[in-house]
Every structure is written in structure tokens, then in C-alpha cells.
Motif scaffolding. Sequence first.
Motif, PDB file in Angstrom:
ATOM      1  N   UNK A 133       0.995  -1.142  -0.099  1.00  0.00           N
ATOM      2  CA  UNK A 133       0.011  -0.183  -0.141  1.00  0.00           C
ATOM      3  C   UNK A 133       0.841   1.213  -0.196  1.00  0.00           C
ATOM      4  N   UNK A 134       0.355   2.331  -0.559  1.00  0.00           N
ATOM      5  CA  UNK A 134       1.065   3.572  -0.501  1.00  0.00           C
ATOM      6  C   UNK A 134       0.511   4.437   0.325  1.00  0.00           C
ATOM      7  N   UNK A 135       0.016   4.023   1.643  1.00  0.00           N
ATOM      8  CA  UNK A 135      -0.559   4.960   2.628  1.00  0.00           C
ATOM      9  C   UNK A 135       0.416   5.287   3.602  1.00  0.00           C
ATOM     10  N   UNK A 136       1.718   4.755   3.584  1.00  0.00           N
ATOM     11  CA  UNK A 136       2.679   5.048   4.624  1.00  0.00           C
ATOM     12  C   UNK A 136       3.228   6.554   4.274  1.00  0.00           C
ATOM     13  N   UNK A 137       3.952   7.146   5.188  1.00  0.00           N
ATOM     14  CA  UNK A 137       4.761   8.473   4.930  1.00  0.00           C
ATOM     15  C   UNK A 137       5.915   8.383   3.974  1.00  0.00           C
ATOM     16  N   UNK A 138       6.001   9.460   3.444  1.00  0.00           N
ATOM     17  CA  UNK A 138       7.088   9.363   2.238  1.00  0.00           C
ATOM     18  C   UNK A 138       8.436   8.920   2.587  1.00  0.00           C
ATOM     19  N   UNK A 139       9.058   9.443   3.758  1.00  0.00           N
ATOM     20  CA  UNK A 139      10.261   8.871   4.313  1.00  0.00           C
ATOM     21  C   UNK A 139      10.299   7.498   4.355  1.00  0.00           C
TER      22      UNK A 139
END
Length: 409
Positions: A388-394
Motif C-alpha cells: 500500500x501507498x498509505x505510509x509516510x514519504x520517508x
Amino acid sequence: MAVINENYLKLAGSYLFRETAHRTAAYKEAHPTAEVISLGIGDVTQPLPAACIEAMHKAVDEMASPDTFRGYGPEQGYSFLIDAIIENNYKHYGIEPDEIFVSDGAKSDCGNIQEIFATNNRIAITDPVYPVYLDTNVMAGRTGLLQPDGRYAGVTYLPCTAENGFVPALPESPVELIYLCCPNNPTGTTLTREQLKVWVEYAQKHDAIILFDAAYSAYISEPDVPRTIFEIPGAREVAIEFRSFSKTAGFTGTRCGYIVLPKTVMGKTASGERKALNPLWNRRHTTKFNGTAYIIQRGAAAIFTPEGKKQVQSAIDYYMENARIIREGITSIGITCFGGVNSPYIWLQTPNNMPSWDFFDKLLKEVNIVGTPGAGFGPCGEGYFRLTAFGNREKTIEAVDRIKNQLKI
């Protein structure tokens, strides 16, 4: 002694995300210094839009005064939210206020809708599939037993794999209830307007009903992918749509969603008499649900303000940039992946045909990354894996760097 509902005993093991959480927790306990990054469960990480926070603060203050205090509200939802939903999402599709029911989220609605249908209805689900569609029908007794191939007797499975472009074929045998999810969870893929038209025409011809999960519609960027099934002519007679504020505006912890059930969608009695489903759902909804909290509905309505729209789009852009980073990073090391264009999910093929739970363990142990095994979504999910792409950017960048530079494939 009370007799149990033995349909619950048919369920396959534990709920998918409970099992991934259990394995992750066990690994962390055994390796307390490991810096584990989760790209697994689809929970958001960005805060609620500022417009929502402001609206909710104002609503809290209203609850402190006798003149503006609110107790029980309308179970179907406050008109200020329903009107905003219609104006922004359904203005051109003939949806009326009494065809929308505000709830605590699409997951509940997708699970509960089956209660208004008889248990002898035949269901069709895509494979892989979001577990709630299938599990709630198992609990209701609408399926047979789990078979050795991982499928339940009495269920029509519609395979969605790379071989068919993740486009399900029409059922070979008649069905009455069809679950479709677009953009799809878990594959992140979509159906075009023409592909969805085929399903609406099938439902019209066979007197079937489409249960259409559009929880991720806000992530659609390509013009030929419908934002709502009601863009398709005839859908008002054969479709029920489910929507969510969870991934659109970060409401996973505050809970708000809604069902769109046109009064023109019909079912039939055992004697063959046609009945509108809208009053049945209204009866179920008002009997078992006291309504979404006023404070939450004020926050949800704020996403439709000019500032709210900008803030929501900013969060969506953030997650979709994460998706691009993941998709391009995974592809660069020779792993085939899908999704991540109209959806925050990336669906990858496991390297060397590795079983998906084995890949889960490999990813966790070698690079301390958590994802979701495709097999947990159905037999056709074997050999695939969801990120998933729901993590934070870093953390997303760090996770992709680990996969690219440390994973042995």
C-alpha cells in the motif's frame, strides 16, 4: 445451552489482517531492534484535512450549548451531508436524498447489505477479493463448505489475474448478486466504462444486482474509468454503490461512509412479486443503526468545501506519489507489478513463483518490510502480493530502497 450459528465454523482460519499482524508482532518480539516498516494494511497516515478539523471543532462547541446540542439524529444522515454528497458526486445521475444512507463506513455496509437478501441467492465474487464480501455471506449461510482448492461451494468465483488483464468474465451460470470493486482492492486495477457497461447489461438481462464498492473512486486519474457505476446507463435499476470517507479524507479512525441505493433497484419475493430494495435497507438501517455522530458528519461535509477539496486532493496526491515510488522501484528490479495508477495499491507478482505467504516471511525477515500476501484474498491471489501507498514519504522511500538493495531475489 445456546446453539451457535455453525456457518461461522466454515470460515477459513483467522481474518487475513489479524494473521499478518500476528506474524509481524512475533517477529518484532524476537527482533526488538528491527526497524519494521509496514506497507501492509491500508490505513492512512496523513492527518485529517484542516477543513474537517475546523468543522469538527465547531460541532464540538455546538454540543456544549443547549441551543445547539444534538442527540439522536436522522439514522439516514443529516441533510447537510446528504445534499453535499449529491451535489458533488451524483448531481448528474438522478440520485435523490432518500436514496443515500450515511453510515460508519463502507466495510460495514458491504458486509451488512446481504441481510436484505434471501440465503438462496447465488453470489459471484471476483478472485482475489476483499475478504468482507465473502466472509459475511459465509456467516449468513449463503455458501457451502470450504473446498480443498480454497473456494467455497456454492460461490461463483470470477478469476482476475494478469492473464485476463484483471477483467472478470461474465458468470457461466446464473447468479443474483455480483460483487464488484473498482478501483479494486487488492489488485489496484480498474474497469473501463465499456467493461463496466457489460456488467450492467448482464444484470439487466439476468435480473441480477451489482454490489459496487467504489471506496477508492477519489484516486481515479484516467478519464475512461467511471467514478461511479451510475455513469453507466441502466445502472440505477440494477446497482447499489458503497462509498467511504476513510481513504478519501483520512476517516479510517473517525468512521464515515454511505450507501447509494436507488428506489428503482428491485428484488422479488418468493412468490415472484417485485419489491423495491430501498425501503428494506431503510428498515434494516434504522433498526440496527442509530446514525453516524453529528460531529463526524460535519467533518465529512467539510471535504466538499473549496478548501476541503484542495486539502483532500493534496493528501491523495501524496499517497499516489508514494504509489509511483513503490511501483517504479519494484519494477526497476525486475518484479512485475500492477495498480498504483488509479489506486493506492500495488499488486506485484512474487519472484520465482514464490508462494505469497513465503514471500511475506522473506520480505519481513530479510528487509523488515510488511506487506499483504495475495493468497489471503483468494486462490487467484496466490503468487501475488499487495503493497500500500498509505505510509509516510520517508518510510516509503526507505522501504523501497531496502527492497531494491537488500532483498535477495
